[in-house]
Design a protein around this motif. Structure first.
Motif, PDB file in Angstrom:
ATOM      1  N   LEU A 196       0.825  -1.205   0.000  1.00 14.16           N
ATOM      2  CA  LEU A 196       0.000   0.000   0.000  1.00 14.16           C
ATOM      3  C   LEU A 196       0.861   1.258   0.000  1.00 14.16           C
ATOM      4  O   LEU A 196       0.473   2.281  -0.555  1.00 14.16           O
ATOM      5  CB  LEU A 196      -0.928  -0.007   1.210  1.00 14.16           C
ATOM      6  N   GLU A 197       2.058   1.191   0.620  1.00 17.12           N
ATOM      7  CA  GLU A 197       2.953   2.345   0.601  1.00 17.12           C
ATOM      8  C   GLU A 197       3.416   2.635  -0.824  1.00 17.12           C
ATOM      9  O   GLU A 197       3.433   3.797  -1.259  1.00 17.12           O
ATOM     10  CB  GLU A 197       4.163   2.087   1.513  1.00 17.12           C
ATOM     11  N   GLU A 198       3.800   1.588  -1.562  1.00 11.09           N
ATOM     12  CA  GLU A 198       4.198   1.776  -2.957  1.00 11.09           C
ATOM     13  C   GLU A 198       3.041   2.320  -3.781  1.00 11.09           C
ATOM     14  O   GLU A 198       3.234   3.170  -4.654  1.00 11.09           O
ATOM     15  CB  GLU A 198       4.681   0.450  -3.553  1.00 11.09           C
ATOM     16  N   LEU A 199       1.848   1.844  -3.492  1.00  7.88           N
ATOM     17  CA  LEU A 199       0.671   2.311  -4.232  1.00  7.88           C
ATOM     18  C   LEU A 199       0.410   3.796  -3.961  1.00  7.88           C
ATOM     19  O   LEU A 199       0.065   4.544  -4.878  1.00  7.88           O
ATOM     20  CB  LEU A 199      -0.545   1.482  -3.829  1.00  7.88           C
ATOM     21  N   SER A 200       0.608   4.220  -2.719  1.00 10.03           N
ATOM     22  CA  SER A 200       0.398   5.620  -2.377  1.00 10.03           C
ATOM     23  C   SER A 200       1.417   6.516  -3.074  1.00 10.03           C
ATOM     24  O   SER A 200       1.089   7.598  -3.564  1.00 10.03           O
ATOM     25  CB  SER A 200       0.486   5.810  -0.856  1.00 10.03           C
ATOM     26  N   VAL A 201       2.669   6.068  -3.135  1.00 12.08           N
ATOM     27  CA  VAL A 201       3.708   6.834  -3.843  1.00 12.08           C
ATOM     28  C   VAL A 201       3.367   6.939  -5.327  1.00 12.08           C
ATOM     29  O   VAL A 201       3.499   8.002  -5.944  1.00 12.08           O
ATOM     30  CB  VAL A 201       5.085   6.170  -3.647  1.00 12.08           C
ATOM     31  N   ALA A 202       2.922   5.821  -5.915  1.00 11.42           N
ATOM     32  CA  ALA A 202       2.554   5.830  -7.331  1.00 11.42           C
ATOM     33  C   ALA A 202       1.369   6.759  -7.591  1.00 11.42           C
ATOM     34  O   ALA A 202       1.320   7.447  -8.615  1.00 11.42           O
ATOM     35  CB  ALA A 202       2.223   4.406  -7.792  1.00 11.42           C
ATOM     36  N   LEU A 203       0.416   6.791  -6.656  1.00  8.94           N
ATOM     37  CA  LEU A 203      -0.746   7.667  -6.811  1.00  8.94           C
ATOM     38  C   LEU A 203      -0.338   9.134  -6.735  1.00  8.94           C
ATOM     39  O   LEU A 203      -0.835   9.971  -7.496  1.00  8.94           O
ATOM     40  CB  LEU A 203      -1.784   7.351  -5.742  1.00  8.94           C
ATOM     41  N   THR A 204       0.586   9.453  -5.842  1.00  8.81           N
ATOM     42  CA  THR A 204       1.074  10.836  -5.739  1.00  8.81           C
ATOM     43  C   THR A 204       1.726  11.269  -7.049  1.00  8.81           C
ATOM     44  O   THR A 204       1.510  12.386  -7.524  1.00  8.81           O
ATOM     45  CB  THR A 204       2.082  10.954  -4.579  1.00  8.81           C
ATOM     46  N   ALA A 205       2.525  10.373  -7.651  1.00  6.77           N
ATOM     47  CA  ALA A 205       3.172  10.691  -8.934  1.00  6.77           C
ATOM     48  C   ALA A 205       2.134  10.856 -10.041  1.00  6.77           C
ATOM     49  O   ALA A 205       2.242  11.752 -10.882  1.00  6.77           O
ATOM     50  CB  ALA A 205       4.172   9.599  -9.293  1.00  6.77           C
ATOM     51  N   ALA A 206       1.114   9.992 -10.044  1.00  7.71           N
ATOM     52  CA  ALA A 206       0.067  10.093 -11.067  1.00  7.71           C
ATOM     53  C   ALA A 206      -0.695  11.406 -10.932  1.00  7.71           C
ATOM     54  O   ALA A 206      -1.004  12.065 -11.938  1.00  7.71           O
ATOM     55  CB  ALA A 206      -0.884   8.902 -10.954  1.00  7.71           C
ATOM     56  N   ARG A 207      -0.987  11.806  -9.712  1.00  6.12           N
ATOM     57  CA  ARG A 207      -1.716  13.054  -9.507  1.00  6.12           C
ATOM     58  C   ARG A 207      -0.865  14.260  -9.878  1.00  6.12           C
ATOM     59  O   ARG A 207      -1.369  15.271 -10.386  1.00  6.12           O
ATOM     60  CB  ARG A 207      -2.192  13.143  -8.060  1.00  6.12           C
ATOM     61  N   ALA A 208       0.441  14.172  -9.643  1.00  2.86           N
ATOM     62  CA  ALA A 208       1.320  15.271 -10.052  1.00  2.86           C
ATOM     63  C   ALA A 208       1.306  15.450 -11.564  1.00  2.86           C
ATOM     64  O   ALA A 208       1.489  16.558 -12.069  1.00  2.86           O
ATOM     65  CB  ALA A 208       2.746  15.009  -9.563  1.00  2.86           C
ATOM     66  N   ALA A 209       1.076  14.354 -12.285  1.00  4.08           N
ATOM     67  CA  ALA A 209       0.992  14.410 -13.750  1.00  4.08           C
ATOM     68  C   ALA A 209      -0.422  14.715 -14.226  1.00  4.08           C
ATOM     69  O   ALA A 209      -0.660  14.791 -15.428  1.00  4.08           O
ATOM     70  CB  ALA A 209       1.473  13.093 -14.356  1.00  4.08           C
ATOM     71  N   GLU A 241     -13.202   8.350  -8.246  1.00  8.90           N
ATOM     72  CA  GLU A 241     -14.535   7.881  -8.592  1.00  8.90           C
ATOM     73  C   GLU A 241     -14.939   8.303 -10.002  1.00  8.90           C
ATOM     74  O   GLU A 241     -16.116   8.245 -10.354  1.00  8.90           O
ATOM     75  CB  GLU A 241     -15.561   8.437  -7.586  1.00  8.90           C
ATOM     76  N   ASP A 242     -13.961   8.739 -10.830  1.00 13.31           N
ATOM     77  CA  ASP A 242     -14.320   9.256 -12.157  1.00 13.31           C
ATOM     78  C   ASP A 242     -14.531   8.161 -13.200  1.00 13.31           C
ATOM     79  O   ASP A 242     -14.897   8.435 -14.332  1.00 13.31           O
ATOM     80  CB  ASP A 242     -13.267  10.246 -12.652  1.00 13.31           C
ATOM     81  N   GLY A 243     -14.271   6.895 -12.834  1.00 14.89           N
ATOM     82  CA  GLY A 243     -14.510   5.791 -13.760  1.00 14.89           C
ATOM     83  C   GLY A 243     -13.430   5.600 -14.800  1.00 14.89           C
ATOM     84  O   GLY A 243     -13.576   4.757 -15.693  1.00 14.89           O
ATOM     85  N   SER A 244     -12.322   6.337 -14.727  1.00 14.43           N
ATOM     86  CA  SER A 244     -11.249   6.186 -15.704  1.00 14.43           C
ATOM     87  C   SER A 244     -10.454   4.916 -15.433  1.00 14.43           C
ATOM     88  O   SER A 244     -10.484   4.354 -14.334  1.00 14.43           O
ATOM     89  CB  SER A 244     -10.315   7.398 -15.658  1.00 14.43           C
ATOM     90  N   ASP A 245      -9.709   4.477 -16.459  1.00 11.66           N
ATOM     91  CA  ASP A 245      -8.913   3.257 -16.319  1.00 11.66           C
ATOM     92  C   ASP A 245      -7.861   3.396 -15.221  1.00 11.66           C
ATOM     93  O   ASP A 245      -7.629   2.465 -14.438  1.00 11.66           O
ATOM     94  CB  ASP A 245      -8.227   2.920 -17.645  1.00 11.66           C
ATOM     95  N   VAL A 246      -7.199   4.557 -15.148  1.00  7.40           N
ATOM     96  CA  VAL A 246      -6.135   4.714 -14.158  1.00  7.40           C
ATOM     97  C   VAL A 246      -6.697   4.755 -12.746  1.00  7.40           C
ATOM     98  O   VAL A 246      -6.126   4.163 -11.821  1.00  7.40           O
ATOM     99  CB  VAL A 246      -5.284   5.973 -14.469  1.00  7.40           C
ATOM    100  N   SER A 247      -7.846   5.402 -12.549  1.00  8.22           N
ATOM    101  CA  SER A 247      -8.469   5.406 -11.221  1.00  8.22           C
ATOM    102  C   SER A 247      -8.902   3.994 -10.832  1.00  8.22           C
ATOM    103  O   SER A 247      -8.736   3.568  -9.682  1.00  8.22           O
ATOM    104  CB  SER A 247      -9.667   6.356 -11.191  1.00  8.22           C
ATOM    105  N   GLY A 248      -9.460   3.263 -11.799  1.00 14.38           N
ATOM    106  CA  GLY A 248      -9.843   1.877 -11.534  1.00 14.38           C
ATOM    107  C   GLY A 248      -8.660   1.007 -11.181  1.00 14.38           C
ATOM    108  O   GLY A 248      -8.759   0.114 -10.328  1.00 14.38           O
ATOM    109  N   ALA A 249      -7.512   1.263 -11.833  1.00 11.93           N
ATOM    110  CA  ALA A 249      -6.315   0.481 -11.526  1.00 11.93           C
ATOM    111  C   ALA A 249      -5.854   0.733 -10.097  1.00 11.93           C
ATOM    112  O   ALA A 249      -5.474  -0.200  -9.379  1.00 11.93           O
ATOM    113  CB  ALA A 249      -5.208   0.828 -12.518  1.00 11.93           C
ATOM    114  N   PHE A 250      -5.903   1.987  -9.645  1.00 13.74           N
ATOM    115  CA  PHE A 250      -5.450   2.293  -8.283  1.00 13.74           C
ATOM    116  C   PHE A 250      -6.406   1.733  -7.231  1.00 13.74           C
ATOM    117  O   PHE A 250      -5.977   1.117  -6.258  1.00 13.74           O
ATOM    118  CB  PHE A 250      -5.304   3.806  -8.105  1.00 13.74           C
ATOM    119  N   THR A 251      -7.707   1.943  -7.421  1.00 10.79           N
ATOM    120  CA  THR A 251      -8.649   1.447  -6.418  1.00 10.79           C
ATOM    121  C   THR A 251      -8.717  -0.070  -6.428  1.00 10.79           C
ATOM    122  O   THR A 251      -8.872  -0.711  -5.388  1.00 10.79           O
ATOM    123  CB  THR A 251     -10.044   2.038  -6.651  1.00 10.79           C
TER     124      THR A 251
END
Length: 437
Positions: A306-319, A326-336
């Motif tokens: 989960l720590e690695e996932l949180s770091v990856a999510l921070t990088a994705a949001r920075a981009a 909850e937007d239904g996109s592929d990347v949001s679905g991959a994280f959740t």
């Protein structure tokens, strides 16, 4: 300098910086003031006299606008530490780079020399060429391409490599006779000194997205003919020349060079404001967005904790991705989905003999999904879909019957439970209107 030359000089809006000063914790015995030292930065820092000037920059490139007092005790200004080391800029066709040997006493410049003549006294250079008292100073003027305001931003550097490289690049770009679309970047240099110690410093660079031949053919310049016509009009009327907005055909090409979803969104909004037909712009935005999101999808699906996932999510949001899970996109679905998988309690290793191989799957994917939905422990089918996507890397409607059967077995064996998902939320992000890509 002629009156025409004065008319064509743009005002300075602020400064771009690649370092700052930090307190050493010591106090000067002479002045009683704190002793400061310079420190390099990994991302750009911008300062200006007006807070309103910096707010669009913070919105585009990250950071928070905050008060700043120059170390020399000048009037209070404002600063923003951005999250980027790459900013889209426009290089003016003249006076983009200036260089002098300079000597300062506090905030006062006592000498400014071109290596032969000291400008302030109009006398020959006073320094020993082998041991100069003056410091080489290179100044680069650029326009921030996507930031409101007609004027230049100044970057000042005292480094050797910038002094050698920046003028050559600027002189070449000047041959295009137009305002050149480029990128201001930072590069880490490492040099081994005579004592064996390694020194590290940041060097500003200018990058362009076209070849030298294309630049000389005018392809890198922004509306060159229109700028020349506007310049002639400005000379005749006494007004400052203005830069023409990009044409309809410029926007898809500019979007194809974008480095983040936030940049794509800015270009998309600029195209809308300019009345550019939406179909080619949105197609280019979708294609570039898909290219940029791929590494973030892979990072989400390959996270082991989960720590690695949180770091990856921070990088994705920075981009600019996965800002709303909850937007239904592929990347949001991959994280959740990956969160659901990693949050599930691990199944202990059994000492019992291995079970025989699974019998062939005879049910169709549709039939298996009809069994999965009621077996899922949570209340929302969307959570089940995200869990499947996070585990297998594809949504359920694209999965094979074998993967669906395996997922059904995992649910029935207790790998997934609704409370575990709720107890480990991913970091929230503010909701906002999303563009169609």
């Amino acid at each position: 300098m002629s009156i025409i030359g004065l008319q064509m000089r743009m005002r300075q809006l602020g400064e771009i910086r690649i370092g700052h000063t930090v307190d050493t914790g010591r106090t000067s015995a002479k002045t009683g003031k704190a002793i400061l030292r310079p420190e390099k930065l990994q991302q750009f820092r911008l300062t200006a006299a007006s807070r309103a000037t910096l707010e669009p920059i913070a919105a585009l490139y990250g950071g928070t606008v905050q008060p700043w007092t120059p170390p020399n005790g000048g009037p209070q200004e404002w600063e923003v530490y951005t999250d980027t080391d790459r900013i889209p800029v426009i290089i003016p066709p003249r006076n983009a780079v200036t260089q002098y040997f300079e000597l300062y006493r506090g905030s006062r410049c006592e000498r400014r020399c071109d290596g032969q003549i000291e400008q302030k006294s109009d006398k020959p250079c006073m320094c020993d060429p082998e041991n100069r008292a003056c410091q080489i100073t290179t100044r680069l003027n650029v326009m921030l391409r996507d930031v409101p305001g007609l004027g230049v931003w100044l970057l000042t550097t005292h480094g050797y490599y910038a002094a050698v490289e920046l003028p050559m690049v600027a002189d070449f770009l000047a041959q295009t006779s137009g305002y050149v679309d480029a990128w201001l970047t930072m590069e880490l240099k490492r040099v081994t000194r005579a004592d064996g110690k390694v020194a590290e410093f940041m060097v500003p660079k200018i990058d362009v997205a076209v070849s030298p031949a294309q630049l000389l053919a005018g392809e890198g310049a922004i509306s060159t003919k229109a700028i020349e016509a506007d310049r002639a009009r400005a000379v005749a009327t006494g007004e400052k020349p203005a830069i023409e907005s990009p044409t309809s055909s410029d926007f898809p090409a500019m979007i194809a060079r974008a480095e983040s979803r936030a940049e794509i969104k800015v270009l998309w909004e600029r195209a809308k404001a300019a009345g550019v037909p939406s179909a080619p712009v949105e197609q280019a935005a979708r294609e570039r967005s898909q290219e940029l999101v791929k590494p973030h999808l892979m990072a989400a699906m390959s996270a082991k904790t989960l720590e690695e996932l949180s770091v990856a999510l921070t990088a994705a949001r920075a981009a600019g991705f996965a800002e709303n899970l909850e937007d239904g996109s592929d990347v949001s679905g991959a994280f959740t989905g990956r969160r659901t998988f990693l949050s599930a309690p691990s199944t202990p290793v059994s000492s019992e003999p291995m079970q025989p191989a699974r019998p062939p799957v005879t049910a169709s994917p549709q039939e298996l999904w009809q069994q999965i939905v009621p077996a899922w422990p949570g209340d929302r089918t969307s959570d089940c879909e995200k869990a499947f996507t996070g585990r297998y890397g594809v949504p359920p409607h694209q999965a094979t019957a074998l993967d669906l059967a395996e997922f059904l077995d995992a649910i029935r064996s207790g790998e997934y439970s609704a409370p575990a998902v709720d107890e480990v939320p991913l970091p929230p992000a503010p909701a906002h209107d999303e563009p169609p890509f």
